[in-house]
Design an enzyme around this catalytic site. Structure first.
Site, PDB file in Angstrom:
ATOM      1  N   SER A  68      28.681  26.171  15.073  1.00 27.88           N
ATOM      2  CA  SER A  68      27.285  26.513  14.833  1.00 27.88           C
ATOM      3  C   SER A  68      26.892  27.884  15.380  1.00 27.88           C
ATOM      4  O   SER A  68      27.443  28.891  14.989  1.00 27.88           O
ATOM      5  CB  SER A  68      26.421  25.391  15.433  1.00 27.88           C
ATOM      6  OG  SER A  68      25.079  25.565  15.141  1.00 27.88           O
ATOM      7  N   ASP A 284      21.463  30.442  11.786  1.00 26.18           N
ATOM      8  CA  ASP A 284      22.551  30.505  12.766  1.00 26.18           C
ATOM      9  C   ASP A 284      23.877  30.430  12.019  1.00 26.18           C
ATOM     10  O   ASP A 284      23.914  30.418  10.780  1.00 26.18           O
ATOM     11  CB  ASP A 284      22.407  29.426  13.846  1.00 26.18           C
ATOM     12  CG  ASP A 284      22.644  28.028  13.309  1.00 26.18           C
ATOM     13  OD1 ASP A 284      22.458  27.817  12.091  1.00 26.18           O
ATOM     14  OD2 ASP A 284      23.012  27.125  14.088  1.00 26.18           O
ATOM     15  N   ASN A 380      14.222  25.618  19.122  1.00 22.54           N
ATOM     16  CA  ASN A 380      15.343  26.476  18.710  1.00 22.54           C
ATOM     17  C   ASN A 380      15.482  26.623  17.193  1.00 22.54           C
ATOM     18  O   ASN A 380      16.366  27.316  16.706  1.00 22.54           O
ATOM     19  CB  ASN A 380      16.660  25.983  19.310  1.00 22.54           C
ATOM     20  CG  ASN A 380      17.086  24.612  18.782  1.00 22.54           C
ATOM     21  OD1 ASN A 380      16.679  24.189  17.699  1.00 22.54           O
ATOM     22  ND2 ASN A 380      17.909  23.905  19.543  1.00 22.54           N
ATOM     23  N   GLY A 506      23.194  18.807  29.896  1.00 22.39           N
ATOM     24  CA  GLY A 506      24.102  17.761  29.433  1.00 22.39           C
ATOM     25  C   GLY A 506      25.561  18.191  29.460  1.00 22.39           C
ATOM     26  O   GLY A 506      26.457  17.373  29.312  1.00 22.39           O
ATOM     27  N   THR A 507      25.811  19.485  29.672  1.00 19.90           N
ATOM     28  CA  THR A 507      27.186  19.981  29.503  1.00 19.90           C
ATOM     29  C   THR A 507      27.752  20.737  30.689  1.00 19.90           C
ATOM     30  O   THR A 507      28.959  20.888  30.802  1.00 19.90           O
ATOM     31  CB  THR A 507      27.253  20.926  28.281  1.00 19.90           C
ATOM     32  OG1 THR A 507      26.239  21.931  28.449  1.00 19.90           O
ATOM     33  CG2 THR A 507      27.007  20.182  26.979  1.00 19.90           C
TER      34      THR A 507
END
Length: 550
Positions: A68, A284, A380, A506-507
């Site tokens: 992405s 994107d 976003n 989250g990452t």
């Protein structure tokens, strides 16, 4: 009952060994990491996709190879369920377990255990449709994926190089073909014709729009955007920029939706194209996010993000539902996350129900399904509009009592066709925005003036252990560490229109701090002071203490 073709899997699995040092995690966006680390993951995902199809009685599952908006060196893979929606959450864990089996033997053991536990009937057929974006690592990763299909004898259809939203569209179209819910012709051409035909009907008779500049992020969206430009012709004059999909290193580089959102400035490559007053948008790298922007008469940049798109679109749909005389039957609602700007939430709350959910597309999509018409957009630029089957039936069968009602219903029916309801789709969303702008005769400035964004700041604090941070109220309040939220509340009260929240990433081992206030300097100050509280409370890395200009 069939059994797993263990030997066929073993032979092919040995060609795709798992790197011993890496741990993989299937998240909202699937598996994502450096493209050169994903060979074993791709092979195993090929098998998992086949098993998912068998579990669902041979329905077609989608596999998309993309990272992405991420840098070109990254890549990833995600599975798409039969209605074009994201993979069922319970299977994310299974994907993670299978991807991390350390050896072929361990993988086979995990696979057999999983088939048994999930009660998968291996005699069922398995069908998959798969595609990739333009990343250089794509062809090699697809070859590994195809080995996975081969190992399980999956009936696989290669959709080639295409956008993520088109792959989602194909999955639903294939699975609904020949039914009363038929979604569209299952080809890229079918997708473009469905959306562009409805768009032309919606803008018929409206004054011609000034040309729209589209920044394609040097990604796969350039290909689909060029097809739309051909088919739409004078209905929407389009100028394409950043369409280079072959030069190494240019994908998402200083261009694209993520650049515009995070840098809050014009991509340098558009400087010579954009004139004051003219609107433009950025896709994107896989065309599932959209950012609009314009230059004012002084040449100043103004961003129109997902919140602005949601406000424009939701208010227009509410107007059409009222004009159709359906406000008693069709409930329009909007779903946001804590990152939505307070200005947009205030504007929307005065017009329709607004629900806040935790960050992540799956939460937004699920909540939007509870409305008759559910609108969701992340700031976003990822979002869509969902029309429930019952709402679509009402639109098809309702007998209007005036010509105005008839026109409004026809517009709503065509909006259903313009929108890609399976996933956020930059090109479909772009055409919906253009419909609203044409109907309202808005330019970028007039759209921007619907409400004023509150100045905001996002900073991150590197922490030793993000798991100690627990939230509630759709991630807007901390429940752990104890006492931290009370200190944040005391601080926020000192700022006009102040709002702030802290949530763990989250990452990565960071927490994100978001703050808003009426004045830019105060939003910045509030963000850094909250970050300072987090830092003091957790003994965060002193070298990573938030600087004044992070």
């Amino acid at each position: 009952m069939s059994t797993l073709p263990v030997e066929a899997i073993r032979v092919l699995a040995d060609r795709h060994p798992k790197p011993s040092s890496l741990k993989f995690q299937y998240g909202t966006a699937g598996f994502r990491t450096l493209g050169n680390s994903l060979d074993s993951v791709m092979f195993r995902v090929g098998i998992l996709a086949g098993l998912r199809s068998k579990k669902l009685d041979g329905k077609t599952i989608g596999v998309m190879v993309t990272a992405s908006h991420n840098p070109e060196a990254d890549n990833g893979v995600k599975l798409v369920d039969p209605r074009g929606e994201m993979l069922e959450a319970a299977w994310e864990g299974h994907a993670t377990v299978l991807a991390n089996a350390p050896s072929t033997d361990a993988f086979l053991e995990a696979l057999e255990g999983f088939v048994k536990a999930a009660k998968i009937d291996l005699s069922k057929p398995s069908k998959v449709v798969y595609a990739r974006d333009t990343r250089p690592s794509g062809p090699a990763l697809v070859a590994a994926l195809e080995d996975g299909f081969k190992a399980l004898n999956v009936d696989a259809r290669n959709a080639g190089v295409t956008t993520t939203p088109i792959l989602h569209y194909l999955v639903r179209s294939i699975n609904t073909k020949g039914t009363k819910d038929a979604y569209g012709e299952d080809s890229e051409e079918g997708y473009i014709n469905k959306i562009s035909t409805a768009f032309k009907k919606l803008v018929a008779g409206k004054p011609a729009s000034p040309p729209l500049i589209i920044d394609c992020a040097n990604g796969v969206g350039a290909k689909a955007a060029a097809e739309f430009a051909k088919v739409l012709g004078d209905a929407l004059p389009i100028t394409l920029v950043n369409t280079d999909t072959t030069t190494p290193g240019v994908l998402n580089h200083q261009c694209g939706a993520d650049f515009v959102k995070t840098q809050q400035k014009l991509p340098p490559s558009l400087a010579s194209h954009l004139k004051p007053g003219q609107r433009a948008c950025s896709l994107d790298g896989d065309a599932d996010r959209l950012m609009y922007f314009y230059l004012d008469e002084r040449g100043q940049f103004h961003m129109l993000d997902g919140d602005k798109i949601a406000a424009l679109v939701a208010a227009f749909i509410v107007e059409l539902v009222k004009a159709a005389g359906l406000e008693e039957k069709v409930r329009v609602g909007i779903v946001q996350t804590a990152y939505a700007n307070g200005g947009s939430t205030k504007y929307l709350t005065e017009r329709l129900p607004v629900k806040c959910v935790p960050t992540g597309v799956k939460h937004l999509h699920h909540a939007a399904e509870h409305y008759d018409v559910g609108v969701y957009f992340e700031a976003n630029g990822h979002g869509t509009v969902l029309f429930s089957p019952e709402t679509q039936r009402i639109l098809a069968e309702h007998q209007p009592s005036t010509p105005a009602q008839s026109t409004a219903i026809t517009h709503l029916i065509n909006i259903v066709q313009v929108i890609n309801q399976t996933v956020g789709d930059a090109l479909s969303d772009m055409l919906l925005v253009e419909v609203v702008l044409a109907h309202k005769s808005y330019n970028g400035y007039e759209w921007d003036s619907l409400y004023e964004d509150l100045p905001n700041r996002l900073v991150k604090v590197v922490v030793p252990d993000r798991t100690i941070f627990k939230t509630e109220d759709a991630e807007r309040r901390l429940v752990s560490p104890p006492g931290l939220q009370a200190r944040i509340d005391d601080l926020v009260r000192k700022y006009a229109s102040g709002r702030a929240f802290v949530r763990p990433s989250g990452t990565e081992d960071v927490v994100r701090v978001y703050a808003e206030a009426r004045v830019r300097a105060q939003a910045d100050e509030l963000a850094f002071r909250v970050a300072g509280i987090v830092y003091d409370e957790t003994g965060a890395d002193p070298t990573q203490r938030p600087a004044e200009f992070l």
